[in-house]
Structure formats: C-alpha cells, structure tokens
Design a protein around this motif. Structure first.
Motif: not given
Length: 797
Positions: A31-36, A593-596, A629-635
């Motif tokens: 969940s992006w929100a949980s990570l955020t 959505g974009e990678p770092i 790093v996929p940003t979706i994994s960071l939030g």
C-alpha cells in the motif's frame, strides 16, 4: 580521543515511559498509503529503521478474521520482534493505514457460551494488546476485566477474581438473564459470591436479577455488596430499569446518597513496559500476564480520514509534546445512555485535573460550544457535528465518544465515526468496532485525561483507563505526550558526525540525576546496555559494521520507567575504513510509479544493497553499480535509503542515508462530456446502462453475465478542492483503471490494488476497462477521506 559534550536529547521528569526505540511500526508493503504514513512517522519520531515491520500479501485492508489475523499479522509481527532481538524493548505496536482494523473472532468462540454483550468482533489493536491470549486461542481475551494495567477505583476490593470455570458460570448466568430467567440466573450468580470478589459487577448483576425476580431484600444486600467492592456509579443506581422495583425503598435512596458522597479515586498511574508482568492489584510483578500497547496511526478505509488528514494528525501530535496546553478538558453530560454510562467519574476527574493546574469543566450538553481551547473531551452521543459546534481543538487533544458504531469505519455504517474527531483536530480518538451495549468496561473512563495530564503518553493513557480493551479501536500517535515536562541532558565523549573506532565510552550527564535510577543506551535502535548515573558505558564499535550509526539514551526514573530517548547523535565507525556511497542520478523529486536510479559504490564490496524501513529495496553485485528502486515500494513523501555493502570476508559496511522525495501522480481536470449520464457500463459495444451501486460482490455478473465480455465503466465526477485521492480495486477481470487518461491500477489475480492520484479542483473522468471471466467480480472504490464503492449518485448527470 578528544572529549566534547553535545546535546543528546530530552530527559523526562514525569512518568512518560515510551520512546522511539520502544515502538514497532507495522506497515502494509503493498500500500502506497501505508508506506507514506510510515515514512512520515519515521521522520517525525526518529523511529529506528529496524523497528519497522513491513508485511506483504494481506488478504484484506479493512476487516479480517482471527485466523488470518494470527497468520498474516500478529504472528509475523511478534516473530519479527523476536528475530530482531527487540523483545525486551518493544512496548508498543503501532499500525499504519491499510491494515485491517477489525477482526471477526467467532471461530475462537465456537462451541462456548458467552453473554449477549460479548460479541464476535474485535479491534486489531485490542487483540495486539492481549496477544498472549490471542496467540493461544484462549478466549479469556474477551473478558471485560482482563486488563490489569487499568487503573481501578480505590480502595481496591480485597476479593479474588474468577477462575476460567467460574467465568463460564458467569456467562451462563448472564445468558439466563438475557432469556429473562431471573431466578435461575440469580442462583448461578449468587454461587459466585460465596467468597469476596474483586469485581463489583458480579454483585451488581446479581442485584438486578434478584430485583427482577421479585427478591427485593436480597437485591438490596447484593447492591450493598457491590458498593463495598467498589461500585461508584450512582447515576446507574437511579436509572437502571432493572432496579425500578426498588426505586421507592428508603434503603436504596440512602445507599445512593452514600455512593454520591464517596470520593471517586483511581490507582496512581504506572508507566508501561511489555516485559512487566501485572499482578491482580495492577502493579508490576514477577509473574502474571503481559500486554503490548497498540494503536493505529490512522485509518483511511471507508469512513476514515484522508492520507493528508492522517499526516496532519501525526505532525500536530509530535509538535504538541511538552507544550503543556493552556486549554480546557470538557465533560459534556446529557441524558443519553452514551453519556450517563460514564458520568460517574466526570466530577472526580475534573476535580483532580484542576488540582494539577489543568482547567476542566463539567457542563450540560453534547459538545463544547463556541470554545477555542478544547484540550480534550469525553463525549457521549450517537451523532455529532463538530464543525457546527464552532469549537477549536488544541494540538495533542484526546477526544472520543461512547456510542455503538464509533469504531466501525466501514462505509454506510451509522452514527458518527471516531475519525471525525481526528478530522476536527484531535490527536487521539477511539470507538468500538461493533455494538458495545453501552458498557463502561469497553470504553475509557474520564480518568484518561488525568493520566494524560500527568505526563503519560497517549497509548499509556488509553490503556490505563480501559478495563476490557478487546473491542476498542484506538487511533493516534502512541508517543504523543503534551503534558510531558522535558529537561535537557547531554552526553559527554562524542561529537555529532565524528569518526570513531575501537572502544568509546558513553557517559550521559543530566541535572537532577538523583531522580534517575538507570540510563538505557541504544545503538541503531537496539538496546546496548543499562547503567546507573555516573557509570560510563563502553561501546565497542568493532561489534557493528563500518559506517553511519545512531546512538540514543533513555532515562529510567527511580520507582518508575520514565524515558524519552532521542536519536540525535550520528557517528561514523571507521575500524576497517570502508566507505559506502549512494547518489541519485537526478536531483529533483520523483513521481510515484517511476524508478529511482541510485548509483552505489564501495571499494572491495561483493554486493551493495539499499535499505528502506529496515528491508531491502534493491541490490547490485560487485563494488559499484546502479540500483533501480521502484518508487511504488517506497510510498510518497520523504524516504531514507541506506546503502549497505557486503564483503567476501563476511564483513559489511553502512553508508549515510540518502534522502529522496516521491510525489503522487496527478491528473488535471478535463473537459468532460457536456451531458454526463452518471456511472454507466457498456458491454460488448452495446448502449451504456446506468450502474446504481457496486457494493454487492456480484454486481458486474448481473449486468454482464457470461465469459469473455468486454466492458467499459465510465463516469464523470467533480472534485471540490484539490486533494489526494485513492483508487482501490480487487477483480478477476484484468481491469485497468484510469482517471483522466492516467493509468492507476491493473488487477487480474484478485489481489488488492491501491493507487493514489492527486486531483485538481474541477471535473474528472474515471474509466475502467476489462474482460469478464465466467463469474466476474469487480470491487472498486474511490475517495479522498475514506474510500467508497462507486454509486451512480457519486457521478455527474
């Protein structure tokens, strides 16, 4: 080595026992929100990375059943705490958003009889607090006298508690009462009172049964016994319909006046430690049950708060610490049972607050009206309109209400949810996740505000005022402590950011050390040692990898555990002189959505990885390379990426954290159809039909029966003010979801997809495209403050 003195943190001079090292934060890694929310909490509170427990593959994000809860949440959380060597220091488990907040426990209850008031829904934080029983499937966690950490009314009764077998008899008796078999119920309950008991409710319930059975003299004897055991609710004695047959008796009137004249006091507060066992009298002991404080940092599902509201709540909670609010605690009282249930403690709590220098008012009403200084409130009403009250909530306030559905956050539930108080500015709130039957044991007493004003944390204050916590959803920052009185202290021997090697002596110095029993020392969030004031602690830097490390200290007061640790010293260990670096290929922020692309380097390394919230988010082989790093994994929000190098020798090295900023995708308002027709579904190119509601699991199968049918779901909707929205979708149709042409989610395996989008003010278009299998399902929700199943009424016509 040259010695210097730096300011290390804040030392508590009151009884607030929790610090960042004592909190484990549970995160939904899908969940992006949980990570955020986790990212923000890490920044605000300095929670060590090793204290974050990131879960994947949760079967639900709102409610679950107890077997899934044990397998997917409770078991993995306590396993991680143990494997990381944190068992002796974690005192609180805080849940981020998009984790089930309510748990169906009926499978544990199967085959046993329970009173009508013991219902089969529990809160996640309540079950976490009672984890020792839940892990063993011991349904004593449902008992309403299970919490020995609760501060009870004084003087404490000298009687004994009930055994498991006696609790079964109590449940049978209450079941007979509910069946209106009052004589038989009284016989069972009276059998439990052949010896003195510590719970006055047993005698009170016996009196009710005897009064209803036409045994008034026996009922009066039982009431006197209840009062002798600590019953202090004079209002209930005058209003309980079970006692109406006694209303004209002079001895009842005299008893009521005697109860009214009795001072209402509770046990002194005690700082919490999960390693403590608790005695029947509510004191730390060598044997007995253990608990684990627990709250939700926020709830964004259903009628919950928006992610922004959750972040705002956490920010004002952290800012409230030590501010000693110059406001008022309000106790509005009215004739509603939701208020009268707790009025017995209003005056006593208000008087004690005033003696402490905190203003408190008991007044008639529902909400404080036209008040600019609400520092807390105990409310009793089903529905409320805080905005209409024109009152202002001060940062750090706990405001909660007793009502049936205050903790039921699912959409379309009745009554005002506790999340409305968070929206109004409260830092903490609570509500039961199912019908509680207006029982005081299931809700905080008015003394929650006394404990809070004594300097206890939000989490400690809630559980010190709660007799039976299994159904109460508690929302708020567990570390918030507005009335905590800080004192500066320092650590001699280190300078911030300095390179160190070998053994280093740590020696904290504080004014008033006579009040301090011991200091606790942490390195990277792990307990290193404890030592008395004036006793230096040796930190052998060869026990940790080369690189950046944090050191924090927590102070324990004599007779209490009052710590306030702050990780404000970062040192560089250089025993092997390994240096790990990490840098991003572009300096600006990123969009979810974009990678770092992160360049990493460490001479001689066999591999280098990047860590976020204590878990790996990417790695490369060799001494250098680029990690995507996929940003979706960071939030979203600010994240810290820590490079870690591994060497052939088995050694490792840690680099300084690299900070990255991730923003949600955005969609601009569109020029939608001039004649929008609500929410419509087109199947195989046929004319669109109106979709009235999508809450039923089979709504799509009814409108598009059969397999291999192409469908398009479309609707235009207005956004009144720019806000961060979330799309939730769970389907077996392979559907793709877009708003204004911006792709947000794609789901085909019935896993929950959670996607954010920043929407500007104006009109937007939702479009869902998919192909049906034989039995299509499409669970789709949208919202900013909460997320709701789509209905035709949500879209423009």
């Amino acid at each position: 080595m040259a010695l210097s003195t730096i300011c290390l943190g804040i030392l508590g001079s009151s009884k607030a026992g929790l610090g960042p090292e004592n909190v484990a934060v549970v995160v939904n890694g899908d969940s992006w929100a949980s990570l955020t929310v986790a990212n923000e909490y890490a920044q605000l509170r300095g929670i060590p990375a090793n204290n974050f427990i990131v879960l994947h593959g949760l079967s639900a994000v709102e409610t679950t059943d107890v077997d899934h809860f044990r397998a997917e949440i409770l078991g993995p959380v306590f396993k991680a705490i143990g494997q990381r060597g944190l068992t002796n220091q974690i005192d609180c488990v805080a849940y981020s958003v998009d984790i089930p907040y309510a748990v169906n426990v009926t499978s544990d209850m199967a085959g046993r009889k329970f009173s009508m008031v013991i219902t089969g829904m529990a809160s996640t934080n309540g079950l976490t607090y009672l984890h020792e029983w839940v892990e063993k499937k011991d349904t004593d966690y449902l008992r309403l006298d299970i919490n020995r950490y609760d501060r009870r009314t004084l003087p404490l009764p000298m009687g004994s508690g009930l055994s498991k077998a006696e609790n079964e008899i109590l449940a049978q008796g209450m079941s007979l009462y509910e069946q209106k078999q009052y004589v038989k119920a009284a016989e069972l309950l009276s059998g439990l009172l052949t010896q003195q008991r510590s719970d006055p409710d047993i005698a009170y319930n016996l009196a009710c049964c005897q009064a209803l059975a036409g045994q008034p003299d026996k009922a009066m004897d039982a009431l006197r016994s209840a009062v002798a055991s600590g019953w202090r609710n004079a209002y209930q004695l005058t209003s309980d319909p079970d006692l109406v047959s006694l209303a004209k008796r002079d001895d009842l009137k005299q008893l009521i006046e005697r109860v009214k004249a009795m001072p209402v006091r509770v046990q002194p507060g005690v700082p919490f430690r999960s390693r403590y066992a608790w005695s029947p009298s509510g004191e730390p002991a060598s044997s007995g049950p253990h608990y684990m404080l627990s709250t939700f940092l926020g709830v964004t599902a259903g009628r919950g708060n928006s992610v922004k509201e959750v972040l705002d709540c956490l920010q004002r909670s952290a800012a409230a610490d030590g501010t000693m609010p110059k406001g008022t605690i309000y106790f509005p009282k009215n004739g509603d049972v939701r208020s009268t249930t707790r009025q017995w403690a209003f005056k006593a709590a208000a008087d004690e607050l005033k003696q402490m220098g905190v203003n408190a008012i008991v007044e008639d009403g529902v909400l404080p009206q036209n008040r600019s200084d609400v520092a807390g409130a105990t409310i009793g009403i089903s529905d409320f309109d805080w905005k209409g009250s024109k009152s202002t909530v001060l940062p750090g306030a706990i405001i909660e209400h007793l009502t049936s559905f205050g903790g039921i956050i699912s959409e379309r539930a009745g009554q005002s949810p506790c999340t409305d108080f968070i929206r109004a500015g409260a830092s903490g709130s609570s509500g039961t996740v199912t019908e509680p039957y207006a029982l005081q044991q299931k809700f905080p007493t008015a003394f929650i505000h006394v404990q809070y004003a004594q300097g206890f944390t939000l989490a400690e204050s809630f559980y010190q005022s709660l007799y039976g916590p299994y159904q109460l959803l508690v929302i708020g920052d567990p570390l918030c402590k507005p009335w905590f009185k800080p004192t500066r202290f320092s650590l001699a021997g280190l300078s911030d950011g300095a390179p160190i090697k070998g053994k280093v002596m740590l020696s904290p110095k504080a004014a008033g050390t006579a009040a301090i029993a011991v200091f606790e020392f942490y390195v990277d969030g792990r307990l290193l040692a404890t030592a008395a004031p004036g006793t230096p602690v040796a930190f052998d830097t060869r026990t940790v990898p080369d690189g950046a490390h944090s050191i924090s200290v927590e102070a324990i007061l004599k007779g209490t555990s009052a710590g306030c640790s702050r990780s404000s010293v970062t040192v560089r260990v250089i025993n092997q002189k390994h240096a790990v670096s990490a840098s991003a290929e572009k300096p600006a922020g990123w969009t979810l959505g974009e990678p770092i692309a992160v360049k990493v380097r460490c001479e001689g390394a066999t591999s280098i990885g990047l860590m976020h919230l204590g878990r790996s988010v990417g790695s490369v082989s060799g001494a250098s390379g680029t990690i995507e790093v996929p940003t979706i994994s960071l939030g979203t929000g600010i994240s810290n990426l820590v490079p870690v190098a591994q060497f052939a020798s088995g050694a490792s090295a840690v680099g300084s954290a690299m900070t990255v900023s991730v923003a949600p995708p955005s969609a601009n308002a569109v020029s939608a159809s001039a004649s929008p027709s609500g929410l419509t579904l087109s199947v195989d190119g046929a004319a669109p039909v109106t979709v009235k509601d999508t809450i039923d699991w089979d709504w799509l199968a009814k409108l598009a029966p059969g397999a291999s049918r192409h469908f398009t779901l479309v609707g235009d909707f207005d956004v009144p003010a720019a806000d961060l929205y979330q799309v939730q979708v769970k389907t077996n149709t392979g559907a793709s979801v877009a708003i204004d042409g911006v792709g947000l989610a794609h789901s085909n395996d019935e896993s929950q997809q959670l996607a954010p989008v920043m929407l500007s003010t104006g009109r937007h278009r939702l479009k869902v495209i998919g192909i049906t299998p034989a039995n299509p399902t499409l669970d789709i929700r949208l919202g900013a403050a909460g997320a709701f199943h789509l209905t035709d009424a949500m879209f423009k016509h």
